[in-house]
Design an enzyme around this catalytic site. Structure first.
Site, PDB file in Angstrom:
ATOM      1  N   ASP A 137       0.817  -1.203   0.000  1.00 35.50           N
ATOM      2  CA  ASP A 137       0.000   0.000   0.000  1.00 35.50           C
ATOM      3  C   ASP A 137       0.857   1.262   0.000  1.00 35.50           C
ATOM      4  O   ASP A 137       2.009   1.256   0.444  1.00 35.50           O
ATOM      5  CB  ASP A 137      -0.922   0.017   1.225  1.00 35.50           C
ATOM      6  CG  ASP A 137      -1.906  -1.142   1.228  1.00 35.50           C
ATOM      7  OD1 ASP A 137      -2.333  -1.550   0.127  1.00 35.50           O
ATOM      8  OD2 ASP A 137      -2.243  -1.635   2.316  1.00 35.50           O
ATOM      9  N   LYS A 138       0.257   2.343  -0.439  1.00 32.21           N
ATOM     10  CA  LYS A 138       0.929   3.644  -0.526  1.00 32.21           C
ATOM     11  C   LYS A 138       1.624   4.011   0.784  1.00 32.21           C
ATOM     12  O   LYS A 138       2.782   4.433   0.795  1.00 32.21           O
ATOM     13  CB  LYS A 138      -0.099   4.708  -0.909  1.00 32.21           C
ATOM     14  CG  LYS A 138       0.370   6.150  -0.797  1.00 32.21           C
ATOM     15  CD  LYS A 138      -0.735   7.097  -1.260  1.00 32.21           C
ATOM     16  CE  LYS A 138      -0.393   8.556  -0.991  1.00 32.21           C
ATOM     17  NZ  LYS A 138      -0.614   8.922   0.426  1.00 32.21           N
TER      18      LYS A 138
END
Length: 305
Positions: A137-138
């Site tokens: 994830d970011k």
């Protein structure tokens, strides 16, 4: 072509509409959401509201996604923390805040943009995810393996499918986990309440996470999580499922949490068999400064108390 529509119901969230909407619709920035509010593409209970509107439990937010414009994948010169590289594979330590591959709302400054500038990549995953075998994830930091050619990609993808590689994360979670270690075996799928979230669902895909407690800080616990499967948001959802959501997690965590730019989750270990030589490789990445500093603060608070 019809634009797609996303719906979300406010549960425990509270505050300004633009802020809550950014939590519920994580792929859009607050500035984008304000534009959607102004254009009538984001409604509350079927009505247009201003960004400062205070949401209430039960409010239904309906977002009509704007038409996706054609993305142009551009190589960008950016600093990369490369842990390992040869002619076939590359291991990179991704910083928190960097998106892995381009998508609407994140057309540039992604890891893929930087990788394209640095070296050739495999083509198996299509135009906008070249070289990407798996993703994080970011706001999760840490190690990713990247394929530089299609042969390497096929080998690394097969290892993921056969669960023969090593992926271990460090996570700071809410609460005091009593057990020394454990296994969470709970199927995951899209949440029936909010399509932006994943959830434990009866008809979901098999998902297994093994965890081990490394340290306890009273209200928080540091755990090592080893993935047996790699579902979207797996650790974040599984830890919430057992009552210990990740600290700082804007999507699955409580409102009162530790300050920061997102969940305290770091991909610390990555191991796989080299696709050409067959050599077993294992890499480790130290905690990023923000994570390490928070542990120091919690340790200091524990000693005082």
């Amino acid at each position: 072509m019809n634009n797609s529509m996303i719906e979300a119901v406010v549960e425990n969230e509270s505050g300004r509409l633009d802020k809550v909407a950014s939590q519920l619709f994580g792929n859009f920035s607050r500035s984008q959401l304000k534009e959607l509010l102004a254009s009538g593409n984001l409604l509350v209970n079927g009505q247009q509201k201003k960004p400062k509107y205070q949401v209430k439990p039960g409010d239904k937010l309906t977002l009509v996604e704007p038409e996706v414009k054609q993305l142009d994948l551009v190589a960008e010169k950016m600093d990369l923390d490369i842990v390992y590289e040869d002619d076939d594979v590359l291991v990179v330590n991704k910083p928190q805040g960097m998106v892995v591959h381009p998508s609407p709302g994140h057309e540039s400054h992604t890891l893929v943009n930087a990788l394209l500038y640095h070296c050739p990549l495999s083509t198996i995953n299509g135009t906008f995810r070249p070289g990407i075998v798996h993703r994080i994830d970011k706001d999760t930091s840490g190690l990713l393996m990247v394929a530089k050619n299609d042969l390497a990609h096929q080998s690394l993808a097969a290892q993921l499918k056969n669960k023969t590689n090593t992926r271990e994360y460090l996570a700071l979670v809410h609460g005091n986990i009593k057990e020394a270690e454990g296994t969470i075996d709970a199927p995951l799928g899209r949440s029936p309440k909010d399509r932006k979230k994943q959830a434990v669902v009866a008809d979901g895909r098999p998902a297994i996470t093994h965890f081990k407690v490394l340290d306890r800080f009273g209200d928080y616990t540091l755990v090592a999580c080893r993935l047996e499967t790699g579902r979207t948001h797996q650790i974040r959802v599984h830890m919430k499922y057992i009552g210990h959501p990740l600290a700082g997690d804007p999507l699955y965590g409580p409102k009162k949490t530790l300050p920061g730019a997102g969940q305290y989750l770091h991909a610390a270990k990555l191991g796989f068999k080299h696709p050409v030589t067959g050599e077993e490789l294992l890499f480790e990445a130290p905690l990023p400064p923000y994570f390490a500093e928070m542990l120091k603060k919690l340790d200091k608070r524990r000693k005082i108390n």
